[in-house]
Design an enzyme around this catalytic site. Structure first.
Site, mmCIF file in Angstrom:
data_model
loop_
_atom_site.group_PDB
_atom_site.id
_atom_site.type_symbol
_atom_site.label_atom_id
_atom_site.label_comp_id
_atom_site.label_asym_id
_atom_site.label_seq_id
_atom_site.Cartn_x
_atom_site.Cartn_y
_atom_site.Cartn_z
ATOM 1 C CD GLU B 48 27.935 37.133 42.999
ATOM 2 O OE1 GLU B 48 28.554 37.861 42.248
ATOM 3 O OE2 GLU B 48 28.392 36.074 43.295
ATOM 4 C CG ASP B 59 26.920 36.735 33.837
ATOM 5 O OD1 ASP B 59 27.469 36.256 34.803
ATOM 6 O OD2 ASP B 59 26.214 37.891 34.132
#
Lengths: 416, 261
Positions: B48, B59
């Site tokens: 990824e 995040d």
């Protein structure tokens, strides 16, 4: 009594803007909040309880003051000032958080988080948490925390934890990101009391609803004082909560011109500003959980913003205002830092009022175009907050020698 | 769909597949490439690659800082896509692009997916593209035969899981806890139960990310998840121990599958 807000779009969209672009983990939290908000819209008792609290605790209704000094000085329109500075906490922000606090009780949440730019929303949230018995965590861009330390001091005194955010540009947008991250981890017991009419559904609509008390009162007061609606209403425009509050009840009165004034910073050519609409520099995009006009580069990365006023220094804008600007219902202008400082000096000397730098943008917008008005015209400026918190920035901008000496001497005393 | 077949084939020889993550341009393209080489040598099954965004709300602090560091260097989306293309041409392993919706939206949703296809990417993961708001992204990906990975959580009820399975494609990214990337997840029995339920209801391959720290966590997921995703920990290992450390780390994970490559 059912509250009518059908002019605010459908399913969280206002024209092309709005929505709820949050990670899947937050979907149940925004769903829960939206459901609770839809329920209170149908519940006249809730609004009554809310407004009673505003009267009893915050001092509403706030006056609509005739600005005789300024009106005479210009010799044009009659200027009225909606005095949101007289709310407890010194700004309109408290209207919204008291509403969200009551909603939190309904949802059974015990902890509140919030983001803050200038600190006014942080202080208001900390006040609400102290009054209602909630724990509070306030995220504030590290740069803003430095510019507005007086508000940080008050938040801490009120028992809130203040977290300076150093990621990104260390300003309001980054504080929103951090609050969203916290919410994603703690929504079981935590409510995110977003402070402006931005963010994922239902925040834009909900914050507007709680701020609508401003224009509800204005309507009544204008009828009593002038017997008619105003010709123009001016409001500053950061995220958009005070502008929506001042405008929303007049949206369906076409004779009332609505003008929102953004932070022009160091001017259009400088690139150092937070004007998304007036300078036509923003593009539609998706960030911070919603779709609106953002100042961004060609890749979609959010740009740095600048304003003398931390509260207007925001990269996006309420999706409702983006839509109202698109449709022409709201006219958006920008005032530069320099124009704001000039306007500030005029207001303080002619009216004996100390407006927040945010609110001074609205005055600056009016002063620039007051020559176009007639003596029979009525204009209203929404003075969203008072300027005590801005003393450091104003002292510096005015290069006031006495102030500089005071700061130096005080600093010296602590350094010794 | 191409990636589904690839994953099914790979799963025949392994107890659990491994997906690793890199933020493109962090700390630099050269390290990215060496890490990818190391992934391939150590039997990683999927990679990824994240295109940085200025406001990465899904995040945690480790990745937020890395996103910002890359952007401060002035790296643009097109450079990231060129890098991905170089990697897909060089390494015979499925690559996915992870990014945020505004990057896709500004590029143009269809144009972005067409470009992904052109550069040999197998699919995309966009955590702030909700199923009901970004439908054109999911639908167009499906039409083009590219996976648009949808996300499930322990809070997704059966009805929502069915929508997640129907709208997304490729496999399902299961986020096993509240919060953002980076901090540790405890893979207790109710977490594993949630993963099994997601698999049962959707009938799709389930990848589990967020908080996987090492071989023990991966071993714990065997029998419940099909793919283990390691993100922040990989970055921390590279920062603390360099590429040799990464090699050792991946070797320890490979032992979960009996050391098979």
């Amino acid at each position: 009594m059912k509250q009518q807000i059908n002019y605010l779009g459908q399913n969280g969209y206002f024209g092309a803007y709005g929505g709820r672009f949050v990670p899947e983990i937050l979907i149940p939290a925004v769903d829960e909040l939206n459901q609770a908000f839809q329920e209170i819209l149908q519940d006249g008792e809730f609004f009554k309880q809310y407004y009673d609290l505003l009267m009893d605790f915050s001092g509403r209704p706030t006056p609509l003051t005739y600005a005789a000094g300024l009106s005479e000085y210009f010799g044009k329109a009659k200027i009225f000032i909606k005095r949101e500075d007289l709310n407890h906490s010194g700004a309109h922000k408290v209207n919204n958080v008291l509403g969200q606090g009551l909603l939190m009780k309904k949802l059974g949440k015990t902890r509140v988080i919030a983001e803050t730019g200038a600190g006014q929303h942080g202080v208001a949230t900390a006040i609400m948490a102290a009054k209602m018995g909630f724990k509070a965590t306030i995220y504030m861009g590290a740069e803003d925390a430095e510019r507005q330390y007086a508000n940080v001091f008050w938040m801490k005194q009120l028992g809130a934890e203040v977290v300076p955010v150093t990621s990104g540009t260390a300003t309001l947008k980054d504080a929103i990101n951090e609050a969203l991250r916290d919410w994603a981890g703690n929504f079981d017991n935590t409510h995110y009391a977003l402070g402006t009419a931005c963010g994922p559904r239902p925040f834009p609509e909900m914050v507007t609803y709680f701020q609508s008390v401003i224009s509800k009162e204005m309507k009544k007061q204008l009828k009593e004082l002038c017997g008619k609606y105003p010709d123009r209403i001016y409001s500053c425009l950061g995220g958009g909560s005070n502008a929506m509050g001042a405008f929303v009840e007049f949206l369906q009165e076409p004779e009332v011109e609505l003008i929102a004034v953004e932070a022009g910073g160091k001017g259009e050519a400088s690139g150092k500003h937070a004007s998304r609409i007036a300078y036509d520099k923003a593009k539609a995009g998706v960030s911070q959980g919603y779709k609106t006009l953002f100042l961004q580069d060609e890749d979609g990365q959010m740009l740095d913003t600048w304003s003398i006023s931390a509260g207007l220094d925001y990269v996006g804008v309420s999706p409702i205002l983006a839509h109202l600007a698109d449709t022409g219902r709201v006219r958006v202008e920008a005032a530069t830092d320099a124009e704001v400082i000039d306007a500030f000096q005029l207001i303080i000397s002619k009216e004996g009022l100390i407006p927040a730098l945010e609110s001074t943008h609205a005055f600056a917008g009016l002063f620039r175009e007051i020559a176009d008005t007639k003596p029979d015209d009525i204009v209203v400026v929404n003075m969203s907050g008072r300027g005590d918190k801005d003393i450091f920035n104003i002292g510096e901008a005015l290069q006031d020698e006495g102030w500089k000496t005071f700061v130096k001497e005080r600093g010296k005393r602590y350094a010794d | 769909m191409q990636i589904e077949k690839m994953l099914e084939d790979a799963k025949k020889t392994k107890k659990i597949l491994l997906m690793t993550h890199q933020i493109i341009g962090y700390p630099d393209f050269e390290t990215n490439e060496k890490a990818i080489e190391c992934f391939c040598q150590n039997g990683v099954d999927l990679i990824e690659l994240q295109i940085p965004f200025s406001d990465p709300i899904a995040d945690g602090p480790v990745f937020t800082k890395s996103n910002q560091t890359v952007l401060e260097k002035g790296i643009k989306v097109n450079e990231c896509l060129h890098f991905v293309e170089k990697m897909t041409r060089k390494y015979p392993i499925p690559f996915l692009i992870m990014t945020y919706y505004n990057i896709v939206y500004q590029y143009g949703v269809e144009k972005f997916i067409d470009r992904c296809k052109e550069i040999g990417v197998q699919g995309t993961i966009v955590p702030d593209a909700p199923l009901d708001e970004a439908r054109s992204y999911y639908d167009y990906s499906r039409e083009q035969g590219l996976a648009a990975v949808s996300i499930a959580t322990p809070y997704s009820d059966e009805e929502r899981l069915q929508v997640i399975a129907a709208v997304g494609s490729g496999f399902i990214y299961y986020v096993p806890r509240k919060g953002v990337t980076g901090s540790k997840t405890s893979f207790a029995s109710e977490v594993l139960g949630g993963i099994r339920k997601a698999k049962e209801v959707t009938g799709k391959m389930i990848a589990v990310g967020f908080g996987i720290q090492g071989a023990d966590d991966v071993a714990n997921l065997v029998g419940a998840a099909d793919i283990a995703i390691i993100g922040s920990k990989i970055q921390q290992v590279i920062e603390a121990e360099g590429l040799n450390g990464l090699d050792r780390f991946l070797l320890s994970i490979a032992r979960v599958n009996g050391g098979s490559q």
